[in-house]
Design an enzyme around this catalytic site. Structure first.
Site: not given
Ligand code: AHR
Length: 483
Positions: A169, A292
């Site tokens: 991110e 994710e």
């Molecule tokens: O999964 C939780 C968080 O969500 C992670 O650390 C991040 O990459 C995303 O914003």
């Protein structure tokens, strides 16, 4: 009737779309995975046995670690050797991170799971040299400073490192960069992520936040030749509002259907990001990696807001099934996905409370779907879901002479009469199970761990026709051998 009689396979469903994500966040690593060798909780080399046994059962193919946002403040040297150096986990609750669980413990977990490694490196607050040293530490096999250090820490042979993420991110918690700036950073950092001996690393660039198509455009235009994968993060929020996400277990009909609607957006996101990738990479060499995904609700009452602990109902089971179906359909480009997260965080497989452990409805979907891993995807006529279109979805794959059909019915009250015309006569039913719940908000607790669990699904077979009835709000798998 869904006609599968002439259906052909278009691509392989990569088992890695069943990947997991495990971050140093809340009780995911500490308690969820790592209890230490001296713990009263049964463990092997510090890693809890009940969790490993459950995860082996669903054939976890790989685990992404150590973050997430944590990855961009993680300094790996503090987590190896006898003298671990604690740090503050500023992103997640401001708690002290002991660094007891580090590189060696991660690879021990992978050994126990028989899973591949996906490590996310630190671009946000790290240096090129630190990243280079870490890769050398893990994979170099001759007399050199980092390899010697690893050996002094008890590991003679190099570790096998399959995937390496360069920043997480980077548009947000990983450094707040603009796309062109990150593209340049990526090109520089990845130069020093080298292959040593016969270890081959697939390099993954940080990709877009949900529908940020400009990010994908810039990364593909400026850096595609240097990457093997580009990531995408998309979370399902029932309200779409980060300030009021809604409860995991206290929701109404609107909350149910809105969650389903939000999660089905994944299909459009993959279609549009893939289309951009296709213009720069028509041969589909670079994978789209959804590293994710999953539901994100308000935390359970009374828990640390920075720990992201939430419960899981049949609504999450449907989210899991619908996303896996979408990944299957996009499998020619999407070759990895990692649900967030493995234990005790967000849409977890497992929840723990001290020595107790419970399997979530999402876990049961990963179990019901496990035969799709590395199977040949079977397209449906017209690419659609036929009779399932209005409130259901279906995915079909073929492996080892058997056909696996998985279905999701997200209607709260209406069932579905499912009928399939198969390409050959059924010789035996290998598996027929359905997951549903007495009410939409029912969930598994430590006192009632089996409130939501799969049960046998009655099926009828007449030559090449297979029929079964799907209850409302259910996920099912039928696997048949064929002659
Ligand atoms: O999964 C939780 C968080 O969500 C992670 O650390 C991040 O990459 C995303 O914003």
């Amino acid at each position: 009737m869904i006609d599968l009689s002439a259906s052909a396979s278009t691509h392989r469903i990569d088992r890695r779309v069943y990947g997991q994500f495990a971050e140093h966040l809340g009780r995911c690593i500490y308690e969820g995975v790592w209890v230490g060798a001296d713990s009263g909780i049964p463990n092997k080399n510090g890693i809890r046995t009940d969790v490993v046994d459950a995860l082996r059962h669903i054939k976890v193919p790989l685990v992404r670690w150590p973050g997430g946002c944590f990855a961009d403040e993680y300094h790996w040297l503090k987590g190896v050797g006898d003298e671990r150096q604690p740090m503050v986990n500023t992103h997640w609750g401001g708690v002290v991170e002991s660094n007891e669980f580090g590189t060696h413990e991660y690879f021990e977990l992978l050994d126990q799971l028989d899973a591949e490694a996906y490590i996310n490196g630190n671009v946000g607050s790290g240096t090129v040299a630190e990243m280079q040293d870490w890769v050398e530490y893990m994979t170099l096999d001759h007399t050199a400073p980092m390899a010697e250090l690893r050996k002094r820490h008890g590991r003679e042979q190099p570790f096998k490192l399959e995937f390496f993420g360069v920043g997480n991110e980077s548009w947000g918690c990983g450094g707040n960069m603009l796309p062109l700036h990150y593209a340049n950073q990526y090109r520089q950092f990845q130069t020093y992520v080298r292959n040593y001996g016969d270890n081959r690393i697939s390099k993954i660039a940080c990709g877009a936040n949900s529908d940020d198509y400009e990010w994908t455009e810039v990364l593909m235009a400026r850096a595609a030749g240097h990457m093997d994968g580009l990531s995408l993060h998309y979370y399902t929020l029932p309200t779409g509002d980060w300030d009021a996400k809604g409860s995991a277990t206290d929701f109404d009909e609107h909350g149910w259907y809105e969650t389903i609607r939000q999660t089905r957006r994944m299909d459009e996101l993959l279609t549009r990001h893939s289309a951009i990738m296709d213009t720069y990479d028509p041969a589909k060499r670079v994978s789209l990696i959804v590293d994710e995904w999953g539901t994100w609700y308000d935390v359970e009452q009374g828990t640390n807001p920075g720990f992201l602990y939430q419960q899981s109902t049949m609504r999450d089971a449907l989210v899991a099934a619908l996303n896996l179906n979408i990944f299957h359909r996009h499998g020619a480009r999407v070759r990895m996905a990692n649900i967030a997260q493995m234990v005790n965080v967000l849409q977890a497989m497992l929840l723990t409370d001290g020595s107790r452990m419970v399997k979530t409805p999402t876990y049961h979907v990963f179990d019901l779907y496990s035969d799709h891993q590395d199977a040949d995807f079977v397209g449906l006529p017209g690419g659609g879901a036929g009779a399932f279109d209005s409130h259901g979805d279906v995915t079909v794959s073929r492996k080892d002479g058997a056909l696996t059909i998985s279905t999701a019915n997200w209607h709260l009250e209406r069932g579905i009469d499912a009928a399939f015309d198969l390409p050959a006569n059924v010789t035996e039913v290998l598996r027929a199970e359905v997951l549903t719940s007495a009410a939409p908000t029912v969930h598994n607790t430590f006192d009632a761990p089996d409130a939501v669990r799969p049960v046998e699904l009655p099926v009828r077979i007449d030559g090449r026709t297979l029929r079964f009835e799907l209850p409302p709000r259910s996920v099912a798998t039928v696997r048949v051998g064929q002659r």
